[in-house]
Scaffold this active site. Structure first.
Site, PDB file in Angstrom:
ATOM      1  N   TYR A 490       0.868  -1.177   0.000  1.00  0.00           N
ATOM      2  CA  TYR A 490       0.000   0.000   0.000  1.00  0.00           C
ATOM      3  C   TYR A 490       0.906   1.229   0.000  1.00  0.00           C
ATOM      4  O   TYR A 490       1.783   1.367   0.857  1.00  0.00           O
ATOM      5  CB  TYR A 490      -0.886  -0.002   1.253  1.00  0.00           C
ATOM      6  CG  TYR A 490      -1.991   1.021   1.194  1.00  0.00           C
ATOM      7  CD1 TYR A 490      -3.213   0.711   0.616  1.00  0.00           C
ATOM      8  CD2 TYR A 490      -1.817   2.302   1.712  1.00  0.00           C
ATOM      9  CE1 TYR A 490      -4.236   1.643   0.549  1.00  0.00           C
ATOM     10  CE2 TYR A 490      -2.831   3.242   1.656  1.00  0.00           C
ATOM     11  CZ  TYR A 490      -4.033   2.907   1.071  1.00  0.00           C
ATOM     12  OH  TYR A 490      -5.046   3.838   1.002  1.00  0.00           O
ATOM     13  N   TYR A 597     -10.683  -4.368   6.369  1.00  0.00           N
ATOM     14  CA  TYR A 597     -10.314  -3.023   6.826  1.00  0.00           C
ATOM     15  C   TYR A 597     -10.262  -2.940   8.350  1.00  0.00           C
ATOM     16  O   TYR A 597      -9.695  -2.011   8.900  1.00  0.00           O
ATOM     17  CB  TYR A 597     -11.358  -2.004   6.347  1.00  0.00           C
ATOM     18  CG  TYR A 597     -11.260  -1.594   4.896  1.00  0.00           C
ATOM     19  CD1 TYR A 597     -10.442  -2.250   3.991  1.00  0.00           C
ATOM     20  CD2 TYR A 597     -11.989  -0.511   4.425  1.00  0.00           C
ATOM     21  CE1 TYR A 597     -10.378  -1.874   2.667  1.00  0.00           C
ATOM     22  CE2 TYR A 597     -11.928  -0.112   3.100  1.00  0.00           C
ATOM     23  CZ  TYR A 597     -11.123  -0.810   2.218  1.00  0.00           C
ATOM     24  OH  TYR A 597     -11.060  -0.425   0.908  1.00  0.00           O
TER      25      TYR A 597
HETATM   26  C1  LIG Z   1      -9.233   2.395  -0.099  1.00  0.00           C
HETATM   27  S1  LIG Z   1     -10.723   2.864  -0.832  1.00  0.00           S
HETATM   28  C2  LIG Z   1     -11.029   1.521  -1.888  1.00  0.00           C
HETATM   29  C3  LIG Z   1     -11.096   1.944  -3.309  1.00  0.00           C
HETATM   30  C4  LIG Z   1     -12.342   2.705  -3.617  1.00  0.00           C
HETATM   31  N1  LIG Z   1     -13.437   1.793  -3.890  1.00  0.00           N
HETATM   32  C5  LIG Z   1     -12.129   3.623  -4.797  1.00  0.00           C
HETATM   33  O1  LIG Z   1     -12.902   3.606  -5.739  1.00  0.00           O
HETATM   34  O2  LIG Z   1     -11.165   4.388  -4.771  1.00  0.00           O
HETATM   35  C6  LIG Z   1     -11.833   2.637   0.513  1.00  0.00           C
HETATM   36  C7  LIG Z   1     -13.225   3.108   0.232  1.00  0.00           C
HETATM   37  O3  LIG Z   1     -13.874   2.249  -0.672  1.00  0.00           O
HETATM   38  C8  LIG Z   1     -15.219   2.028  -0.262  1.00  0.00           C
HETATM   39  N2  LIG Z   1     -15.370   0.615   0.095  1.00  0.00           N
HETATM   40  C9  LIG Z   1     -14.415  -0.293   0.172  1.00  0.00           C
HETATM   41  N3  LIG Z   1     -14.894  -1.477   0.495  1.00  0.00           N
HETATM   42  C10 LIG Z   1     -16.221  -1.347   0.635  1.00  0.00           C
HETATM   43  C11 LIG Z   1     -17.278  -2.222   0.986  1.00  0.00           C
HETATM   44  N4  LIG Z   1     -17.087  -3.510   1.260  1.00  0.00           N
HETATM   45  N5  LIG Z   1     -18.521  -1.724   1.054  1.00  0.00           N
HETATM   46  C12 LIG Z   1     -18.751  -0.446   0.794  1.00  0.00           C
HETATM   47  N6  LIG Z   1     -17.795   0.436   0.462  1.00  0.00           N
HETATM   48  C13 LIG Z   1     -16.532   0.001   0.383  1.00  0.00           C
HETATM   49  C14 LIG Z   1     -15.442   2.913   0.951  1.00  0.00           C
HETATM   50  O4  LIG Z   1     -15.925   4.139   0.503  1.00  0.00           O
HETATM   51  C15 LIG Z   1     -14.067   3.115   1.468  1.00  0.00           C
HETATM   52  O5  LIG Z   1     -13.927   4.322   2.173  1.00  0.00           O
END
Ligand SMILES: C[S@@+](CC[C@H](N)C(=O)[O-])C[C@H]1O[C@@H](n2cnc3c(N)ncnc32)[C@H](O)[C@@H]1O
Length: 636
Positions: A490, A597
């Site tokens: 990461y 997470y």
């Molecule tokens: C590190 S980012 C992951 C990448 C993100 N999906 C993007 O498009 O950039 C983390 C965010 O993704 C979303 N996310 C990740 N896993 C999720 C899950 N299982 N359910 C809902 N939202 C999720 C949440 O908004 C979270 O704050």
């Protein structure tokens, strides 16, 4: 064209002269004997009309006032920076000359002898952490799990470690995503780019030029004028940049290389946005108008190597002018090309964007891929003197390698990797362990092919970013990923805990989070106090919002197929280490890569907070929320 020429007389600020005169002319004047001043006008005219053999001929005489200014030798240095741009000396805004990114100006002190430290030396250093040796010495012994300490250290610390702290310090609780990313407009630490530009100190000549020549405008009068006099229409070169010669030279190159991107809000000035993409500064529209008149092909030749990648959306929300479907399409193509170019900059096997997703705007222009951590203000690596290597020889001995940590209450060394399926993989026994992996380092004598070197060699599988439909982007691999296989680390900006809090505060509540705490080790006693050198004594945080690697797109799952494990190659640095993802099971090609997470989660931790971010992983045993706290969302 007007341009500044510096007058150093009495340390005065630069004056302006007409640069239609030849620069040689100025040089001649500088070398001129004072007696020449007394020459009559007739003599000068005669010289001008009929120069003697070998005599350089002035193209144009300056006014006496100009002569006086230019003739003075540059004795006193004026209080402005100077940088030669296009053959003239251009005063630049005075800056403190330092970048805000530590990446550029932090000096990582490397101990001169690259030898493994004597065993008697190391324990003392291991007990202390911090940016400077002095600071380390004042910090109390680390209440770190014995099992996670390299053997060399753990033996000496064994008796002094508080066992209750050890047991309470379950690594399953960390690291976790802790907060959210900032909006660009509310930068906590000004970026190096914006600070170095110092655009608030725009030189007077720059302002004048802009006022006098509002060339890039949609005004109908300009269009009419262009249509009336196509023959005399020229593409006027951009005005001098108020910033640096680097900006200037990039600008020059971009005139004919960027496609016709017509940002919606030209008036919005984002200090971080490269000025090269703005018609305000470059005659992009002129080019298109001329192309419309059939002067040259509409598609410009593109040397992709020379394209400067913008770091911010061309318009506020990355959208394009709604009224122009055609330019919207070309903008889309451009952004796609831009994203692919950025993806090619990632080291290792290819990282691609799934072809079925064409909404790449924000991602293409608002995010930068990086290959290593980007250390920001207040973040320093531990002195190299605290690092050490093993003395196994060319081939490390798993039964005695001093890089390895020991089992708790045991002399048994923990070996993280083994060869399986023709690959170096994480051992199954390590998969459920809560320990840091200490790989061999450059201070060890072993070969690069040593079995205790895996993460440091980087990613070995291909990756693909795709859109999940309900959780924003996600990550998958077109390759089969074996259980225990290393996927990636990461990456992001490494910022202080205080900076992370500020960034979180500045972020709207329904935004995704990209903050990842480097809090494997317990905080030192003076946790919240900052060091004299500006560094922070509390743990650091990785922010993958604006800068990051592909793993920044990994989503959460309550039944994840990957696991994050901390990995160190600088055994004396407890604040900066790698966050490495490994496959928890065999993962077929195309299956989304996910991790937990909140690995320390237990059912009683689920909160009734209505603002807690709902988990959409879809697993049968889904916990229902990503974190027990609020202010995180899936609104990406
Ligand atoms: C590190 S980012 C992951 C990448 C993100 N999906 C993007 O498009 O950039 C983390 C965010 O993704 C979303 N996310 C990740 N896993 C999720 C899950 N299982 N359910 C809902 N939202 C999720 C949440 O908004 C979270 O704050």
């Amino acid at each position: 064209m007007m341009a500044p020429v510096t007058s150093w007389k009495n340390g005065k600020l630069p004056q302006f002269v007409d640069l239609t005169q030849d620069s040689d002319d100025q040089m001649d004047d500088d070398d001129e004997d004072p007696a020449d001043k007394a020459e009559s006008v007739e003599t000068l005219l005669a010289k001008f009309i009929k120069p003697k053999a070998g005599e350089s001929r002035p193209l144009k005489r300056k006014s006496p006032a100009d002569e006086v200014e230019i003739r003075d030798p540059p004795r006193a240095t004026p209080a402005v920076n100077h940088q030669t741009v296009f053959g003239s000396e251009t005063p630049l805004p005075q800056t403190n000359g330092s970048s805000n990114t530590v990446e550029n100006n932090v000096s990582i002190v490397v101990s001169s002898p690259k030898r493994p430290l004597a065993a008697s030396e190391k324990p003392v250093k291991r007990e202390s952490t911090g940016p400077t040796p002095k600071a380390y010495a004042t910090i109390a012994p680390t209440p770190r799990p014995i099992a996670s300490l390299p053997s060399k250290i753990s033996s000496s610390l064994h008796s002094s470690v508080n066992s209750s702290k050890v047991s309470s310090r379950s690594s399953s609780e960390r690291p976790t995503f802790v907060a959210k990313f900032p909006r660009p407009s509310t930068s906590v630490e000004p970026s190096s780019a914006s600070s170095s530009r110092g655009n608030s100190e725009k030189p007077a000549f720059m302002a004048r030029k802009e006022t006098l020549t509002p060339r890039h405008t949609r005004s109908p009068s300009v269009v009419t004028a262009l249509q009336r006099t196509p023959k005399v229409m020229v593409v006027v070169p951009p005005p001098p940049s108020p910033h640096t010669s680097e900006t200037r030279s990039l600008s020059k190159r971009k005139i004919n290389r960027l496609p016709s991107a017509s940002p919606e809000s030209e008036e919005e000035s984002d200090p971080d946005e490269p000025k090269g993409i703005k018609p305000k500064y470059y005659p992009i529209e002129m080019y298109d108008l001329q192309a419309d008149m059939g002067r040259y092909p509409k598609a410009r030749s593109t040397n992709s190597d020379l394209i400067v990648l913008p770091t911010r959306p061309a318009s506020g929300n990355g959208s394009v002018n709604k009224g122009h479907a055609k330019s919207r399409q070309s903008q889309k193509l451009y952004l796609r090309e831009l994203l692919e170019k950025k993806l090619r900059m990632i080291q290792g096997p290819p990282v691609t964007m799934a072809r079925d997703w064409d909404g790449t705007g924000n991602l293409a222009s608002g995010f930068e891929f990086i290959n290593t951590y980007k250390l920001q203000q207040g973040v320093t690596r531990a002195d190299e003197g605290f690092n050490y290597g093993c003395n196994c020889g060319l081939h490390c001995d798993p039964s005695r390698c001093e890089c390895l940590s020991k089992e708790e209450d045991s002399e048994e060394l923990i070996v993280a990797y083994e060869h399986r399926n023709g690959k170096l993989l994480l051992k199954e026994s390590f998969m459920n362990r809560k320990a840091m992996i200490y790989e061999c380092s450059h201070l060890c004598q072993c070969l690069p092919s040593c079995w205790n070197r895996l993460v440091q060699h980087g990613r070995k599988i291909r990756l693909e970013i795709f859109h999940t439909g309900n959780r924003g982007f996600g990550l998958r691999s077109p390759d089969f990923v074996h259980k225990g296989e290393f996927i990636d680390t990461y990456l992001g900006e490494v910022i202080t805990c205080a900076a992370a809090e500020l960034r979180e505060d500045a972020t709207p509540s329904h935004s995704p989070s990209y903050l990842f705490s480097l809090d494997w080790f317990p905080p030192s006693s003076d946790d919240d106090s900052d060091q004299e050198d500006g560094s922070s004594s509390s743990h650091y945080v990785v922010d993958g919002k604006n800068f990051g690697g592909p793993s920044r797109f990994m989503n959460h799952s309550c039944n994840p197929n990957c696991k994050m494990i901390p990995v160190s190659t600088h055994h004396g640095d407890q604040k900066i280490y790698d966050l490495a993802f490994f496959a928890r099971r065999d993962i077929p090609p195309g299956v989304e890569l996910t991790f937990d997470y909140n690995p320390g989660w237990s059912p009683e931790m689920n909160s009734d907070d209505p603002n807690a971010v709902k988990c959409l992983c879809g697993e049968a045993k889904c916990r229902g929320q990503l974190w027990p706290n609020q202010r995180k969302s899936t609104n990406v």
